[in-house]
Design a protein around this motif. Structure first.
Motif: not given
Length: 418
Positions: A92, A140, A144, A206, A209-210, A213, A288, A292, A323, A326, A330
């Motif tokens: 990411k 979100y 998270i 985290s 990841i955020l 996203q 991803q 995942n 996960q 997430h 998407e």
């Protein structure tokens, strides 16, 4: 005195610096990891370096820890999800760094679309979608970080080996850390430092990841809002009219034709924007989804193994749920893009086309044909993200779990192949 030329980037900075902007959460998260396109180079390098030191670098002691426990299957299962999660955060973050110019283009065009809104109704529609994106961002972020807290603050107790906590009379298992990691340091001497870095790394990762996203969702919501505004404008143009019309008016008198020409320009702009989103995230999404699936397979086995150990079950379950969510989000956003793009062709088809000139009808046909070209988000140009693809990925994950338990079902494999 020379007057300073105001560029699109200056306007975009002003747009995102506005306290009433719906994109403040996105800005804060991306700034925190050094990937906000409009922050200074010095600030970006400093925040990025700090992010790597506190986050992804924990991958090294985790791999060493995996090597140390290579003879114990249960410990290997403990090691794999955090290590795979580390790889996911690195993917990411690398994608944000490599595609930094594309990310800036996405945000600059988004700000320009707000400034160039053709009507109050168009502005109202894209504002509604932006509000949804902001609400989603807050929810979100909360979810998270709560999941991260659950994973890090409910450590793995081990009764097999006990160590005294420095400065106290208490003893505790050396697996107090939220994951297995070997820092090659004296555990008793540097206990608090190791524990602090391990827990901090979870929250930093985290945040990594955020960042992409939230940016992904903001851009998708914006483009869906633009498609919705385009549909409204298209339906309004031919809402009223007389059946007794001149089929071949002079070009300067054909107002519908002029408006449809502008709609086609907007339509092409929105399609280009959606393709830029796809180009910015497609490779990252491929890695991803692969990672995942691996994480979900291992954590699903852990949930079964720790069914009678409440705090371990909660840790593994919360990590697995995060996960799944997430991946679902998407696919959900990608499905929204597909539906919004298809709606344009449907609106063009159901308008009162018989109330416009012949040249205007040709433009309507052009809009319908252009709408047939799919606007979609893919994972590496291989898998189109949508609700059906999410369902298929979950089925594949279920089969992997069954295989790991020694349960092989030919019918399941046949179903996926179909």
């Amino acid at each position: 005195m020379a007057r300073r030329v105001i560029t699109n980037m200056d306007r975009a900075k002003a747009f995102y610096n506005d306290k009433s902007s719906h994109y403040i959460p996105h800005k804060i998260i991306l700034f925190a990891i050094g990937q906000w396109p409009y922050q200074s180079t010095v600030s970006s390098l400093f925040m990025l370096s700090l992010t790597i030191i506190l986050g992804p670098i924990v991958f090294v002691p985790q791999v060493i820890g995996l090597y140390e426990v290579r003879d114990k299957i249960s410990d290997i299962l403990e090691c794999l999800p955090p290590i795979i999660f580390d790889l996911l955060t690195m993917v990411k973050l690398s994608n944000l760094i490599i595609n930094r110019n594309k990310m800036k283009k996405l945000l600059t065009d988004l700000a320009d679309d707000w400034r160039n809104a053709g009507s109050m109704e168009e502005l109202r529609i894209i504002n509604r979608y932006a509000k949804f994106g902001k609400t989603f961002a807050f929810l979100y972020i909360i979810y998270i970080y709560l999941s991260s807290a659950a994973f890090s603050l409910l450590p793995r107790f081990s009764a097999s080996t006990l160590k005294r906590i420095p400065g106290t009379n208490k003893t505790i298992g050396i697996d107090m850390s939220p994951f297995i990691a070997d820092y090659k340091l004296d555990v008793e001497k540097y206990y608090h430092l190791i524990l602090c870095h391990s827990c901090t790394s979870i929250f930093v990762q985290s945040t990594i990841i955020l960042g992409p996203q939230l940016l992904f969702v903001a851009c998708i919501q914006h483009v869906c809002g633009m498609f919705d505004a385009l549909c409204h404008e298209l339906s309004e143009i031919m809402k009223n009219g007389d059946l007794d019309i001149n089929l071949n008016p002079k070009l300067r008198d054909d107002e519908v034709y002029k408006k449809l020409s502008e709609i086609i320009k907007k339509h092409n702009h929105i399609i280009r924007y959606s393709k830029l989103i796809e180009a910015s995230f497609t490779i990252s999404l491929l890695f991803q989804i692969t990672l995942n699936m691996l994480i979900l397979s291992v954590t699903a086995v852990q949930v079964l193994v720790y069914a009678n150990v409440p705090h371990e079950l909660f840790r593994s379950g919360s990590f697995s749920a995060a996960q799944i969510l997430h991946l679902f989000l998407e696919c959900w956003q990608a499905q929204q893009l597909i539906d919004s793009a298809n709606r344009v062709g449907h609106v063009a088809y159901t308008t009162h086309w018989y109330r416009v000139s012949l040249r205007s009808r040709k433009l309507l046909i052009s809009i319908m044909m252009r709408a047939n070209s799919p606007c979609q988000i893919t994972a590496g140009k291989i898998l189109t993200l949508s609700f059906p693809s999410f369902s298929k990925v979950r089925k594949i994950n279920t089969i992997l779990v069954k295989l790991s338990k020694g349960q092989y079902f030919n019918n399941d494999v046949i179903l996926i192949c179909q």
